[in-house]
Design a protein around this motif. Structure first.
Motif, PDB file in Angstrom:
ATOM      1  N   VAL A  80       2.246 -13.328 -10.617  1.00  0.00           N
ATOM      2  CA  VAL A  80       1.441 -12.277  -9.991  1.00  0.00           C
ATOM      3  C   VAL A  80       0.940 -12.778  -8.642  1.00  0.00           C
ATOM      4  O   VAL A  80       0.309 -13.835  -8.550  1.00  0.00           O
ATOM      5  CB  VAL A  80       0.247 -11.884 -10.885  1.00  0.00           C
ATOM      6  CG1 VAL A  80      -0.618 -10.829 -10.186  1.00  0.00           C
ATOM      7  CG2 VAL A  80       0.732 -11.363 -12.233  1.00  0.00           C
ATOM      8  N   VAL A  81       1.215 -12.015  -7.572  1.00  0.00           N
ATOM      9  CA  VAL A  81       0.789 -12.421  -6.235  1.00  0.00           C
ATOM     10  C   VAL A  81      -0.215 -11.443  -5.624  1.00  0.00           C
ATOM     11  O   VAL A  81      -0.752 -11.705  -4.545  1.00  0.00           O
ATOM     12  CB  VAL A  81       1.999 -12.604  -5.294  1.00  0.00           C
ATOM     13  CG1 VAL A  81       2.872 -13.761  -5.757  1.00  0.00           C
ATOM     14  CG2 VAL A  81       2.821 -11.330  -5.194  1.00  0.00           C
ATOM     15  N   SER A  82      -0.474 -10.322  -6.293  1.00  0.00           N
ATOM     16  CA  SER A  82      -1.479  -9.383  -5.792  1.00  0.00           C
ATOM     17  C   SER A  82      -1.906  -8.453  -6.923  1.00  0.00           C
ATOM     18  O   SER A  82      -1.100  -8.134  -7.809  1.00  0.00           O
ATOM     19  CB  SER A  82      -0.927  -8.557  -4.623  1.00  0.00           C
ATOM     20  OG  SER A  82      -1.917  -7.707  -4.083  1.00  0.00           O
ATOM     21  N   GLU A  83      -3.171  -8.017  -6.883  1.00  0.00           N
ATOM     22  CA  GLU A  83      -3.693  -7.099  -7.882  1.00  0.00           C
ATOM     23  C   GLU A  83      -4.547  -6.024  -7.208  1.00  0.00           C
ATOM     24  O   GLU A  83      -5.216  -6.288  -6.188  1.00  0.00           O
ATOM     25  CB  GLU A  83      -4.537  -7.836  -8.929  1.00  0.00           C
ATOM     26  CG  GLU A  83      -3.760  -8.820  -9.773  1.00  0.00           C
ATOM     27  CD  GLU A  83      -4.614  -9.449 -10.859  1.00  0.00           C
ATOM     28  OE1 GLU A  83      -5.847  -9.203 -10.886  1.00  0.00           O
ATOM     29  OE2 GLU A  83      -4.060 -10.202 -11.685  1.00  0.00           O
ATOM     30  N   LYS A  84      -4.522  -4.840  -7.769  1.00  0.00           N
ATOM     31  CA  LYS A  84      -5.320  -3.707  -7.292  1.00  0.00           C
ATOM     32  C   LYS A  84      -5.935  -3.018  -8.503  1.00  0.00           C
ATOM     33  O   LYS A  84      -5.249  -2.768  -9.492  1.00  0.00           O
ATOM     34  CB  LYS A  84      -4.423  -2.720  -6.527  1.00  0.00           C
ATOM     35  CG  LYS A  84      -5.111  -1.445  -6.086  1.00  0.00           C
ATOM     36  CD  LYS A  84      -6.041  -1.683  -4.919  1.00  0.00           C
ATOM     37  CE  LYS A  84      -6.603  -0.376  -4.379  1.00  0.00           C
ATOM     38  NZ  LYS A  84      -7.548  -0.619  -3.264  1.00  0.00           N
ATOM     39  N   VAL A  85      -7.212  -2.698  -8.444  1.00  0.00           N
ATOM     40  CA  VAL A  85      -7.918  -2.096  -9.569  1.00  0.00           C
ATOM     41  C   VAL A  85      -8.075  -0.592  -9.389  1.00  0.00           C
ATOM     42  O   VAL A  85      -8.423  -0.128  -8.293  1.00  0.00           O
ATOM     43  CB  VAL A  85      -9.308  -2.756  -9.766  1.00  0.00           C
ATOM     44  CG1 VAL A  85     -10.156  -1.965 -10.755  1.00  0.00           C
ATOM     45  CG2 VAL A  85      -9.155  -4.193 -10.242  1.00  0.00           C
ATOM     46  N   ILE A  86      -7.803   0.162 -10.456  1.00  0.00           N
ATOM     47  CA  ILE A  86      -8.126   1.592 -10.531  1.00  0.00           C
ATOM     48  C   ILE A  86      -9.178   1.739 -11.624  1.00  0.00           C
ATOM     49  O   ILE A  86      -8.926   1.425 -12.789  1.00  0.00           O
ATOM     50  CB  ILE A  86      -6.896   2.445 -10.876  1.00  0.00           C
ATOM     51  CG1 ILE A  86      -5.795   2.255  -9.828  1.00  0.00           C
ATOM     52  CG2 ILE A  86      -7.275   3.909 -10.986  1.00  0.00           C
ATOM     53  CD1 ILE A  86      -4.487   2.946 -10.190  1.00  0.00           C
ATOM     54  N   ALA A  87     -10.363   2.202 -11.265  1.00  0.00           N
ATOM     55  CA  ALA A  87     -11.469   2.306 -12.214  1.00  0.00           C
ATOM     56  C   ALA A  87     -11.380   3.639 -12.966  1.00  0.00           C
ATOM     57  O   ALA A  87     -11.305   4.701 -12.354  1.00  0.00           O
ATOM     58  CB  ALA A  87     -12.798   2.195 -11.488  1.00  0.00           C
ATOM     59  N   SER A  88     -11.406   3.549 -14.304  1.00  0.00           N
ATOM     60  CA  SER A  88     -11.394   4.743 -15.172  1.00  0.00           C
ATOM     61  C   SER A  88     -12.771   4.891 -15.803  1.00  0.00           C
ATOM     62  O   SER A  88     -13.253   3.976 -16.488  1.00  0.00           O
ATOM     63  CB  SER A  88     -10.325   4.598 -16.244  1.00  0.00           C
ATOM     64  OG  SER A  88     -10.391   5.647 -17.184  1.00  0.00           O
TER      65      SER A  88
END
Length: 204
Positions: free
Chosen positions: A195-203
């Motif tokens: 894994v080289v990048s992460e993005k969060v989507i808040a539910s």
């Protein structure tokens, strides 16, 4: 790809006599060297039986280079013939958009959803400073419980220093919490994805 067990990175961290003895008495020893507890973003990094732990040698903290690379979301390559370890840290920027034109121009980016929503959206990944050839990459989406709920994989098989990649997804946000979009790279066919990048989507 397995990096040799004792392949380590030495950090310049001054540890003096009493501190070294204190660490040894608290965490034990590794092959005659006092072990230390490794904290990454305020979370302790555990080491399994058989793994080389963090320890102190000649006043410096030593630990496996893969531990550092994973915390930095970087790629590690080991050249056994040259006895050389290489770390590559590409720049990867991701964002998500609900409404996208046919040419993938963005109309409505977002970062939060309501629990129970089922959405069509696109993930956009912009990659540059990729200084090593790669086998493939993937974009995956993970629910708050860690389950992978969507994935797309793309073969590359060669040098690709910079690129822009969009891909559509359809996901039901069935849980409350953070859904994580991950961009992962596979350096070669024998390697695992990193894994080289992460993005969060808040539910909510």
């Amino acid at each position: 790809m397995k990096v040799p067990r004792l392949l380590t990175l030495v950090l310049s961290l001054s540890l003096f006599g009493t501190a070294g003895a204190f660490a040894s008495s608290m965490w034990g020893d590794f092959e005659g060297f006092p072990k230390v507890k490794l904290m990454i973003n305020n979370a302790e990094k555990p080491f399994k039986d058989g793994e080389t732990p963090a320890f102190v040698a000649k006043g410096s903290a030593v630990f496996p280079v893969r531990v550092l690379s994973e915390s930095l979301q970087a790629l590690v390559k080991w050249d056994d013939a040259a006895k050389t370890v290489s770390i590559h840290k590409p720049n990867v920027h991701m964002f998500v958009a609900k409404k996208v034109n046919d040419d993938y121009s963005i109309k409505q980016p977002f970062g939060g959803v309501k629990k129970g929503d089922r959405l069509d959206f696109a993930v956009f990944a912009q990659v540059d400073s990729l200084t090593t050839p790669i086998s493939s990459f993937k974009i995956s989406i993970h629910a708050p419980n860690g389950e992978q709920v969507a994935v797309h994989e793309k073969a590359v098989n060669g040098q690709k220093e910079s690129f822009w990649y969009p891909w559509p997804f359809n996901v039901t946000f069935a849980e409350s919490g953070n859904y994580v979009v991950k961009f992962s790279i596979k350096p070669d066919e024998r390697s695992d994805y990193t894994v080289v990048s992460e993005k969060v989507i808040a539910s909510e």
